[in-house]
Design an enzyme around this catalytic site. Structure first.
Site, mmCIF file in Angstrom:
data_model
loop_
_atom_site.group_PDB
_atom_site.id
_atom_site.type_symbol
_atom_site.label_atom_id
_atom_site.label_comp_id
_atom_site.label_asym_id
_atom_site.label_seq_id
_atom_site.Cartn_x
_atom_site.Cartn_y
_atom_site.Cartn_z
ATOM 1 N NE ARG A 1 -2.684 0.959 3.368
ATOM 2 C CZ ARG A 1 -3.276 0.504 4.486
ATOM 3 N NH1 ARG A 1 -4.550 0.021 4.454
ATOM 4 N NH2 ARG A 1 -2.600 0.537 5.773
ATOM 5 C CD GLU B 1 -12.001 5.337 4.439
ATOM 6 O OE1 GLU B 1 -11.404 4.335 5.012
ATOM 7 O OE2 GLU B 1 -11.449 5.699 3.494
ATOM 8 C CE LYS C 1 -2.518 4.632 7.210
ATOM 9 N NZ LYS C 1 -3.651 4.989 7.836
#
Ligand code: PLP
Ligand code: COI
Length: 340
Positions: free
Chosen positions: A82, A220, A184
């Site tokens: 990620r 989310e 992220k």
């Protein structure tokens, strides 16, 4: 290994400086060998790209002590993947995935006395991160970067541990379609600070963000993905290209299907459906799986049937199975647990 004198059972989710951290610098087109250092401070140019244009990203994973006393971490390869994808989107040089895992192991080993003992409920949180460090004033990517990992012992992310949370539907959007919600990047969290301060002021633990384009679908929260359980026991999670692909959520969906034999569905979840679910949970490395008891949308309350006293039965099963795998109490069928 003698452990630190810390009240492990009462740790919150905060920063405690530990002994060693890993640092590698990118310069002249390549990453250097990297070292462990005791120096927790960073000195850089006033014009560093990270300070002017927020060119920074991070990861989060945990190390645990298993029941039989081994130190392990959970699926670090997925954090490496990620962070690689995040770096590419931010025009940063990705840190090699094998070196990411090696650096995680080095940092855990160097801070072994801070890995909480088995059964304490705490863990050693690892924070890999990277930022553009050289002076940049015209808007463009940096040419020099620093990759670091520090470790800090943590307890539960939400005060009260497994007590169901009350959250609110946010009036702000977290991520745009075709934006950066799936990576992220620090910028995704900077923008969430105002909404989270407001939510806390109003007595809510977190924000439920809806999709920015239509404001009809569940995305989310600021730091965790959603899992829902239907009244007939199916586990449902929102599918969206603008949410972070949570490693915990992806693991829990596999746990639900392969360990618990439940039906699972990753699909668009409309806010209008939320009132019909039996259970709701927030899942992430920090949150593990935190039950949600109530969702408030501008004064209108949705009370999940699982209630405000304890985790719903399916959420509890998921929680116990995942943490059981992490602690070596339940068979690790898929090789998720990596020994340090
Ligand atoms: N969603 C957001 C926005 C997050 O910051 C996090 C935390 O990492 C998660 C979801 C959960 O992801 P993971 O399970 O990989 O920690
Ligand atoms: C995590 O779960 O590791 C996170 O990064 C969430 C939050 C602390 C930002």
């Amino acid at each position: 290994m003698e452990k630190q004198n810390i009240d492990w059972g009462n740790l919150g989710f905060g920063y405690i400086q530990t002994d060693k951290r890993y640092v590698s610098n990118f310069k002249d087109g390549k990453w250097d060998d990297g070292v462990l250092t005791e120096d927790a401070m960073i000195t850089m140019s006033e014009c560093a790209c990270v300070l002017q244009y927020a060119q920074t990203c991070f990861e989060g994973l945990k190390a645990y002590t298993t029941e039989d006393g081994r130190t392990v971490c959970f699926r670090p390869d997925l954090n490496a993947d990620r962070m690689y994808d995040t770096a590419l989107r931010l025009e940063m040089p990705p840190f090699p995935k094998d070196r990411f895992i090696e650096a995680v192991k080095q940092v855990v080993k160097a801070n072994e006395s801070y890995v909480p003992p088995f059964g304490s409920g705490a863990s050693l949180y690892l924070r890999p991160y990277m930022f553009g460090s050289n002076p940049v004033i015209g808007v463009k990517p940096a040419e020099e970067y620093q990759f670091r990992i520090f470790a800090t012992p943590v307890g539960p992310y939400f005060k009260g541990g497994a007590k169901p949370l009350t959250i609110c539907v946010s009036d702000y959007d977290r991520a745009a379609p075709h934006g950066t919600g799936h990576i992220k990047a620090g910028l995704n969290y900077a923008m969430s600070l105002h909404p989270i301060v407001e939510a806390h002021k109003n007595g809510f633990a977190e924000n439920m963000y809806l999709d920015a384009a239509t404001r009809t679908k569940v995305e989310e929260t600021g730091g965790a993905n959603f899992l829902f359980v239907t009244k007939d026991g199916k586990v449902v999670t929102p599918k969206s290209s603008s949410i972070l692909p949570s490693i915990t959520r992806r693991s829990l969906m596999i746990v639900a299907k392969e360990y618990l034999g439940l039906e699972v569905e990753e699909r668009e979840v409309f806010f209008d459906e939320v009132k019909d679910f039996a259970e709701c949970g927030l899942c992430g490395t920090a949150a593990v799986i935190s039950p949600v008891g109530k969702i408030v949308n501008h004064g209108e309350e949705i009370c999940l049937p699982a209630g405000m006293d304890e985790m719903g039965p399916v959420t509890k099963k998921l929680y116990e199975t995942l943490t059981g795998i992490q602690q070596g109490k339940i068979e690790d069928k898929f090789g998720w647990v990596v020994e340090i």
